[in-house]
Design a protein around this motif. Sequence first.
Motif, mmCIF file in Angstrom:
data_model
loop_
_atom_site.group_PDB
_atom_site.id
_atom_site.type_symbol
_atom_site.label_atom_id
_atom_site.label_comp_id
_atom_site.label_asym_id
_atom_site.label_seq_id
_atom_site.Cartn_x
_atom_site.Cartn_y
_atom_site.Cartn_z
ATOM 1 N N ALA A 71 -9.024 -5.740 0.905
ATOM 2 C CA ALA A 71 -8.326 -7.057 1.492
ATOM 3 C C ALA A 71 -7.539 -6.530 2.661
ATOM 4 O O ALA A 71 -7.368 -7.463 3.472
ATOM 5 N N MET A 72 -6.655 -5.687 2.320
ATOM 6 C CA MET A 72 -5.578 -5.155 3.024
ATOM 7 C C MET A 72 -6.241 -4.966 4.561
ATOM 8 O O MET A 72 -5.859 -5.171 5.578
ATOM 9 N N LYS A 73 -7.406 -3.991 4.454
ATOM 10 C CA LYS A 73 -8.074 -3.650 5.738
ATOM 11 C C LYS A 73 -8.667 -4.666 6.597
ATOM 12 O O LYS A 73 -8.673 -4.911 7.838
ATOM 13 N N LEU A 90 0.800 -1.239 -0.168
ATOM 14 C CA LEU A 90 -0.046 0.048 -0.088
ATOM 15 C C LEU A 90 0.907 1.284 -0.091
ATOM 16 O O LEU A 90 1.873 1.472 0.883
ATOM 17 N N VAL A 91 0.595 2.131 -0.832
ATOM 18 C CA VAL A 91 1.384 3.406 -0.952
ATOM 19 C C VAL A 91 0.775 4.155 0.280
ATOM 20 O O VAL A 91 -0.487 4.383 0.172
ATOM 21 N N PRO A 92 1.544 4.745 1.039
ATOM 22 C CA PRO A 92 1.059 5.457 2.254
ATOM 23 C C PRO A 92 0.012 6.953 1.965
ATOM 24 O O PRO A 92 0.618 7.427 0.960
ATOM 25 N N GLY A 93 -0.743 6.752 2.658
ATOM 26 C CA GLY A 93 -1.831 7.880 2.570
ATOM 27 C C GLY A 93 -2.694 7.690 1.213
ATOM 28 O O GLY A 93 -3.597 8.692 0.909
ATOM 29 N N THR A 94 -2.806 6.821 0.624
ATOM 30 C CA THR A 94 -3.673 6.317 -0.537
ATOM 31 C C THR A 94 -4.304 4.938 -0.323
ATOM 32 O O THR A 94 -3.860 4.180 0.577
#
Length: 577
Positions: A563-565, A443-447
């Motif tokens: 999915a990440m969350k 994950l690109v931080p903040g996005t």
Amino acid sequence: MSPIARYFPILQWSKEYNKEALTSDLVAAVIVTIMLIPQSLAYALLAGLPAEMGLYASILPLVAYAIFGTSRALAVGPVAVISLMTAAAVGNLALQGTAEYAAAAIALAFISGLMLTVMGLFRLGFLANFLSHPVIAGFITASGVLIATSQLKHILGVDARGHNLIDLIGSLIAHLPETNLATLAIGTTATAFLFWVRKGLKPALMSLGLKARLADILAKAGPVAAVAATTLVAWGFNLSDAGVRIVGDVPKGLPPFALPSFSADIWSSLFVSALLISIIGFVESVSVAQTLAAKKRQRIVPNQELIGLGTSNIAAAISGGYPVTGGFARSVVNFDAGAETPAAGAFTAIGIALAALLLTPLLFFLPKATLAATIIVAVLSLVDFSILPKTWNYSKVDFMAVAATIFLTLGFGVEVGVSAGVLLSLGLFLYKTSRPHVAEVGLVPGTQHFRNILRHKVETHPSIVTLRIDESLYFANARFLEDYLYDRVVCDEPIKNVVLMCSAVNEIDMSALESLEEINRRLDEMGISLHLSEVKGPVMDRLQRSHFLEDLTGRVYLSQYDAMKALTPKTSPASAA
């Protein structure tokens, strides 16, 4: 659109035909006719056929294409590469005399026409997409060199034979002492003049005050001027007695209408050659047609183009011609001259027919060296060795394919070269898709965007591995994905979840589905859950018709961010570069 109009495009454009289009088409037809007369004669001789067969192949095929073709500017007829392939195909047969040779060329056109028409009716135009453009460019470049070299015998006035560059050069050197000086003078002068006409005549005429359009028309008539001048010289000085080879008697009149030979032996011998000619002819033709259509925001229909080219070749066969396709040079001239509809081709056919009726007696003293010069100047514009450094810099795999095609064409002949080009194109496709790019993403931080962990600073979690698959999954790459995934997760204890990000997957065939089932089972044995994300609708529809989703140890997520969350433990993620 009605089914009839779909197969007869003439019913569409003819509704809008008006006086302005008629005027434009007539002007274009005059210019193309002037250009096509010497070209048709020259390409027939290149194919090893009587000169008049070039004219015959430039009449009825143009009418057939006007009825069935979808390009407004494409001009069909004999072209250099197809003429060379015809010579190679028919030359492989043990035939006695000109009549049998010509009959085989006519049968070749008919077989090719049937193939193209059937492919169009069954909507198989997509098959041409499997031919890589760099490979085709390499083949055309090598063919251009072969064609130009094969015409040097006419410039020198000697007998030389060979189907590859080595044989041709060896034969030319062996016969070099037999050079006819009068022929050499005509050939080199005509070649130099035609090269100058291409670049220098139009500016020279404009500098004299002529308008650009008139200057352009006169420049296009340069080959006709060369034909007229050298014919007069050969006649006036009786150069045929000095050993200058001339075209001789060209039968006067319209082409003879007859059915081609249906000999099983000839058909079986020519079948593969006809298939190769059909493929190369279609690729060349549709590329030119699409390029010209885009300039006027028009479109062509590839499957209907197959029917247009197929009927054109059938028309060539029943009117004493040989295989034809859309020519680049004359199509560009047709477009630049203002052709608005395919009717320009039909008007060109009328012009060629009038030439066959009225002008053929004037061609008796035309030196073959002049026609050879016409071919050399035309085909050298096709030679582009810059494809080698371009592909070397961009893709070493493509470079190897292009270089191999050029080498095999020059070293072993046109049929070996084009066969190798087809096989290399398919081989390249299978090789590239069998080893798809697979990226581990974070994950690109903040996005909510996910990118390759090796290229970007992203957030990951040691218990989750997300792999983005940048290719459809099918039998050729299914095993590659299995091996890649197992290599990634083996002996990595923290991993609890694997997510396959399917945003670039457009297809999953049965072999790939079985591989996914095996991956799901193996990961389950390792205590790892398998998940999917961003699965496209058509792919999901097919998966739902199987038992895979029922057996899936994880879930299918709408997005990778979801999915990440859902899968990230309630701890701060680790950063990875």
